[in-house]
Design an enzyme around this catalytic site. Structure first.
Site, PDB file in Angstrom:
ATOM      1  N   TYR A 125      -6.872   7.042   1.026  1.00 19.37           N
ATOM      2  CA  TYR A 125      -5.817   6.140   1.510  1.00 19.37           C
ATOM      3  C   TYR A 125      -4.525   6.921   1.762  1.00 19.37           C
ATOM      4  O   TYR A 125      -3.857   6.741   2.786  1.00 19.37           O
ATOM      5  CB  TYR A 125      -5.603   5.037   0.471  1.00 19.37           C
ATOM      6  CG  TYR A 125      -4.324   4.234   0.601  1.00 19.37           C
ATOM      7  CD1 TYR A 125      -4.176   3.275   1.594  1.00 19.37           C
ATOM      8  CD2 TYR A 125      -3.259   4.421  -0.296  1.00 19.37           C
ATOM      9  CE1 TYR A 125      -3.007   2.532   1.697  1.00 19.37           C
ATOM     10  CE2 TYR A 125      -2.099   3.683  -0.207  1.00 19.37           C
ATOM     11  CZ  TYR A 125      -1.978   2.736   0.793  1.00 19.37           C
ATOM     12  OH  TYR A 125      -0.813   2.007   0.895  1.00 19.37           O
TER      13      TYR A 125
HETATM   14  N1  LIG Z   1      -0.408  -2.424  -2.827  1.00 13.99           N
HETATM   15  C1  LIG Z   1       0.434  -1.459  -3.178  1.00 13.99           C
HETATM   16  O1  LIG Z   1       0.719  -1.246  -4.376  1.00 13.99           O
HETATM   17  C2  LIG Z   1       1.060  -0.618  -2.092  1.00 13.99           C
HETATM   18  C3  LIG Z   1       1.859   0.459  -2.471  1.00 13.99           C
HETATM   19  C4  LIG Z   1       2.528   1.187  -1.474  1.00 13.99           C
HETATM   20  C5  LIG Z   1       2.376   0.824  -0.141  1.00 13.99           C
HETATM   21  N2  LIG Z   1       1.586  -0.228   0.210  1.00 13.99           N
HETATM   22  C6  LIG Z   1       1.511  -0.604   1.635  1.00 13.99           C
HETATM   23  O2  LIG Z   1       2.397  -1.698   1.839  1.00 13.99           O
HETATM   24  C7  LIG Z   1       2.000  -2.424   3.008  1.00 13.99           C
HETATM   25  C8  LIG Z   1       2.027  -3.916   2.737  1.00 13.99           C
HETATM   26  O3  LIG Z   1       1.348  -4.223   1.538  1.00 13.99           O
HETATM   27  P1  LIG Z   1       1.037  -5.760   1.178  1.00 13.99           P
HETATM   28  O4  LIG Z   1       0.796  -5.817  -0.275  1.00 13.99           O
HETATM   29  O5  LIG Z   1       2.028  -6.659   1.817  1.00 13.99           O
HETATM   30  O6  LIG Z   1      -0.365  -5.903   1.936  1.00 13.99           O
HETATM   31  P2  LIG Z   1      -1.234  -7.215   2.224  1.00 13.99           P
HETATM   32  O7  LIG Z   1      -0.706  -8.397   1.521  1.00 13.99           O
HETATM   33  O8  LIG Z   1      -2.669  -6.823   2.005  1.00 13.99           O
HETATM   34  O9  LIG Z   1      -1.000  -7.466   3.793  1.00 13.99           O
HETATM   35  C9  LIG Z   1      -1.574  -6.640   4.742  1.00 13.99           C
HETATM   36  C10 LIG Z   1      -1.639  -7.414   6.039  1.00 13.99           C
HETATM   37  O10 LIG Z   1      -2.269  -6.564   7.020  1.00 13.99           O
HETATM   38  C11 LIG Z   1      -3.020  -7.401   7.842  1.00 13.99           C
HETATM   39  N3  LIG Z   1      -4.111  -6.700   8.515  1.00 13.99           N
HETATM   40  C12 LIG Z   1      -5.202  -6.133   7.974  1.00 13.99           C
HETATM   41  N4  LIG Z   1      -6.010  -5.671   8.944  1.00 13.99           N
HETATM   42  C13 LIG Z   1      -5.416  -5.967  10.122  1.00 13.99           C
HETATM   43  C14 LIG Z   1      -5.773  -5.768  11.484  1.00 13.99           C
HETATM   44  N5  LIG Z   1      -6.926  -5.192  11.835  1.00 13.99           N
HETATM   45  N6  LIG Z   1      -4.916  -6.198  12.441  1.00 13.99           N
HETATM   46  C15 LIG Z   1      -3.751  -6.815  12.103  1.00 13.99           C
HETATM   47  N7  LIG Z   1      -3.354  -7.037  10.829  1.00 13.99           N
HETATM   48  C16 LIG Z   1      -4.189  -6.619   9.853  1.00 13.99           C
HETATM   49  C17 LIG Z   1      -3.605  -8.456   6.916  1.00 13.99           C
HETATM   50  O11 LIG Z   1      -3.972  -9.565   7.700  1.00 13.99           O
HETATM   51  P3  LIG Z   1      -4.866 -10.776   7.143  1.00 13.99           P
HETATM   52  O12 LIG Z   1      -3.874 -11.706   6.509  1.00 13.99           O
HETATM   53  O13 LIG Z   1      -5.502 -11.328   8.390  1.00 13.99           O
HETATM   54  O14 LIG Z   1      -5.847 -10.199   6.171  1.00 13.99           O
HETATM   55  C18 LIG Z   1      -2.444  -8.714   5.966  1.00 13.99           C
HETATM   56  O15 LIG Z   1      -1.660  -9.795   6.403  1.00 13.99           O
HETATM   57  C19 LIG Z   1       0.652  -1.867   3.406  1.00 13.99           C
HETATM   58  O16 LIG Z   1       0.841  -0.966   4.478  1.00 13.99           O
HETATM   59  C20 LIG Z   1       0.193  -1.110   2.158  1.00 13.99           C
HETATM   60  O17 LIG Z   1      -0.679  -0.034   2.472  1.00 13.99           O
HETATM   61  C21 LIG Z   1       0.929  -0.952  -0.734  1.00 13.99           C
END
Ligand SMILES: NC(=O)c1ccc[n+]([C@@H]2O[C@H](COP(=O)([O-])OP(=O)(O)OC[C@H]3O[C@@H](n4cnc5c(N)ncnc54)[C@H](OP(=O)(O)O)[C@@H]3O)[C@@H](O)[C@H]2O)c1
Length: 212
Positions: A125
């Site tokens: 990742y």
């Molecule tokens: N989790 C952590 O601790 C962490 C730490 C650092 C950085 N991040 C990054 O922070 C960002 C946001 O995190 P979050 O927790 O808000 O994530 P999240 O709730 O999982 O939201 C991700 C969104 O991306 C959308 N998505 C997935 N595949 C897609 C596609 N093919 N086309 C268009 N949209 C798509 C999903 O849509 P659906 O609603 O349709 O599924 C979802 O709404 C991400 O880039 C993640 O990698 C996360």
């Protein structure tokens, strides 16, 4: 200024739309299912359909800035990490260049600066995130990369700790990451910087200021 949020119905995305609704920015929420349109409208944004594994370019029509906060998430395989977090992100950079959308804020992750030293199960990742960040950095866009640490759903505090070199710190509320996105959109001094974000005590607007 119109800001297109990719991943608008995700956890950061929804909080970001709420915060953009309190500003003069016009928000466009890019989602991959029309079932999510009402949720986007309720947050004061205009919904558009766009799938990072398919067609999304038209969803960015009329945008002046793009925020990438999409992600395949931990419940999918590395195939989706490649196609969404890496390749999908790269394709959004290409579309911005084609359409003359200059401003871009990427939500990356801490550890992307040096995936080799990241937590081993997460390294693929981190590589995907780093590759997308590098592609953005090499583009002609006015870009800012935010690298938050592990996210929580705790209420936002309005304060964070930032680092302009790889660092370490406490888990951060998603709302504070959303606030940092708005602060970067507001401040061109953040262009060209990679900013790590942790929980902390510095007001967000101050924390995203690059060191002199
Ligand atoms: N989790 C952590 O601790 C962490 C730490 C650092 C950085 N991040 C990054 O922070 C960002 C946001 O995190 P979050 O927790 O808000 O994530 P999240 O709730 O999982 O939201 C991700 C969104 O991306 C959308 N998505 C997935 N595949 C897609 C596609 N093919 N086309 C268009 N949209 C798509 C999903 O849509 P659906 O609603 O349709 O599924 C979802 O709404 C991400 O880039 C993640 O990698 C996360």
């Amino acid at each position: 200024m119109t800001v297109a949020v990719i991943g608008a119905n995700g956890s950061i995305g929804r909080l970001l739309l709420d915060q953009l609704d309190d500003t003069d920015y016009e928000a466009v929420g890019v989602v991959r299912s029309a079932d999510q349109f009402d949720a986007i409208r309720e947050r004061g944004a205009g919904p558009r359909l766009g799938d990072l594994e398919g067609e999304f370019a038209s969803a960015l029509d009329g945008a002046d800035a793009v925020v990438f906060t999409a992600g395949a998430g931990g419940a999918t395989g590395w195939d989706k990490t490649l196609m969404v977090d890496l390749w999908g992100a790269r394709r959004t950079v290409d579309v911005c260049e084609e359409k003359g959308i200059d401003r871009y804020v990427m939500i990356s992750a801490t550890g992307a600066a040096d995936p080799d030293t990241g937590w081993e199960p997460l390294r693929p990742y981190l590589v995907a995130k780093r590759a997308a960040d590098d592609y953005l950095q090499d583009s002609d866009l006015d870009e800012t990369v935010l690298r938050p640490t592990t996210l929580t759903d705790e209420p936002g505090t309005g304060t964070v700790e930032s680092a302009f070199d790889p660092s370490d710190g406490d888990d951060i509320p998603r709302a504070d990451v959303a606030a940092a996105v708005v602060a970067c959109l507001d401040d061109d001094a953040t262009i060209g910087h990679r900013i790590e974000l942790y929980a902390g005590d510095t007001p967000v607007v101050e924390a995203v200021q690059p060191p002199p």
